[in-house]
Design a protein around this motif. Structure first.
Motif, mmCIF file in Angstrom:
data_model
loop_
_atom_site.group_PDB
_atom_site.id
_atom_site.type_symbol
_atom_site.label_atom_id
_atom_site.label_comp_id
_atom_site.label_asym_id
_atom_site.label_seq_id
_atom_site.Cartn_x
_atom_site.Cartn_y
_atom_site.Cartn_z
ATOM 1 N N LYS A 165 69.804 35.988 -2.663
ATOM 2 C CA LYS A 165 70.164 35.897 -1.464
ATOM 3 C C LYS A 165 69.005 35.749 -0.513
ATOM 4 O O LYS A 165 68.730 35.070 0.295
ATOM 5 C CB LYS A 165 71.053 36.956 -1.159
ATOM 6 C CG LYS A 165 71.768 36.895 0.366
ATOM 7 C CD LYS A 165 72.595 37.924 0.734
ATOM 8 C CE LYS A 165 73.017 37.874 1.955
ATOM 9 N NZ LYS A 165 73.780 38.908 2.576
ATOM 10 N N ASP A 166 67.978 36.648 -0.813
ATOM 11 C CA ASP A 166 66.911 36.892 -0.211
ATOM 12 C C ASP A 166 65.878 35.737 -0.276
ATOM 13 O O ASP A 166 65.103 35.560 0.711
ATOM 14 C CB ASP A 166 66.126 38.325 -0.423
ATOM 15 C CG ASP A 166 66.577 39.402 -0.089
ATOM 16 O OD1 ASP A 166 67.861 39.567 0.763
ATOM 17 O OD2 ASP A 166 66.393 40.532 -0.541
ATOM 18 N N ASN A 167 65.887 34.940 -1.280
ATOM 19 C CA ASN A 167 64.954 33.856 -1.319
ATOM 20 C C ASN A 167 65.789 32.387 -1.468
ATOM 21 O O ASN A 167 65.358 31.314 -1.935
ATOM 22 C CB ASN A 167 64.531 34.014 -2.662
ATOM 23 C CG ASN A 167 63.326 35.074 -2.771
ATOM 24 O OD1 ASN A 167 62.484 34.848 -2.386
ATOM 25 N ND2 ASN A 167 63.780 36.201 -3.247
ATOM 26 N N GLY A 168 67.155 32.317 -0.792
ATOM 27 C CA GLY A 168 67.621 31.114 -0.522
ATOM 28 C C GLY A 168 68.317 30.442 -1.937
ATOM 29 O O GLY A 168 68.275 29.226 -2.039
ATOM 30 N N ILE A 169 68.511 31.405 -3.098
ATOM 31 C CA ILE A 169 68.896 30.542 -4.322
ATOM 32 C C ILE A 169 70.373 30.895 -4.235
ATOM 33 O O ILE A 169 71.006 31.983 -4.183
ATOM 34 C CB ILE A 169 68.219 31.472 -5.481
ATOM 35 C CG1 ILE A 169 66.691 31.188 -5.428
ATOM 36 C CG2 ILE A 169 68.563 30.768 -6.553
ATOM 37 C CD1 ILE A 169 65.934 32.011 -6.369
#
Length: 176
Positions: A165-169
């Motif tokens: 979530k924090d890395n847009g995956i």
């Protein structure tokens, strides 16, 4: 005066370098190697042997995988060990270390079980032990280790989902 400015610039550069997290690996590489590859070990304990028996009954055996022991060693253990190596090749960072440590802990647990309890049952299957004995050994193994496996797996995935979530995956969950 010029010397002082140069020291300030160097010091500023040093602070910038230490404040940022540099890595030669992308967030997707971390996620794939550390979390996504664990899909290959989700069939653990009794589920592992149910999958193996379907594989063999489906006629998919080859000389490298024509016994349960060979399948365990040449497929499951070999794949898990390769995945551990892929994780260890990642550059650990403060943001990835908890997820990496959780994955390595999970793999260590799984590999230990593969090489002991799973191997014992694989040999029983290959030696055509009575089905009741095999079933009892599977139940004993599941009672001993399945909850620990599930806890370690869930722990990793809690960290992995936050990281994703924090890395847009995007993470898509499949029912098992």
């Amino acid at each position: 005066m010029h010397h002082t400015i140069k020291n300030v610039i160097l010091m500023g550069t040093f602070l910038t370098i230490t404040a940022c997290e540099f890595s030669r690996n992308t967030p997707t590489e971390y996620f794939d190697r550390v979390a996504l590859n664990t899909n290959q070990i989700t069939r653990f304990g009794g589920q592992y042997f149910n999958t193996y028996l379907k594989y063999i009954k489906g006629g998919a055996s080859t000389p490298d995988f024509n016994t349960c022991e060979k399948y365990l060693k040449n497929n499951s253990i070999a794949t898990a060990e390769r995945n551990v190596q892929k994780i260890k090749e990642l550059q650990s960072t403060p943001k990835t270390k908890p997820m990496i440590d959780a994955a390595l802990d999970l793999y260590a647990f799984v590999l230990n079980s593969y090489k002991t309890d799973h191997l014992k049952i694989a040999k029983m299957i290959d030696n055509k032990a009575p089905e009741a004995d095999i079933e009892a050994a599977i139940i004993e193994m599941d009672n001993k280790s399945y909850d620990i496996f599930a806890q370690k797996y869930d722990n990793l995935w809690k960290l992995a989902e936050i990281y994703a979530k924090d890395n847009g995956i995007e993470v898509k969950k499949m029912p098992f």
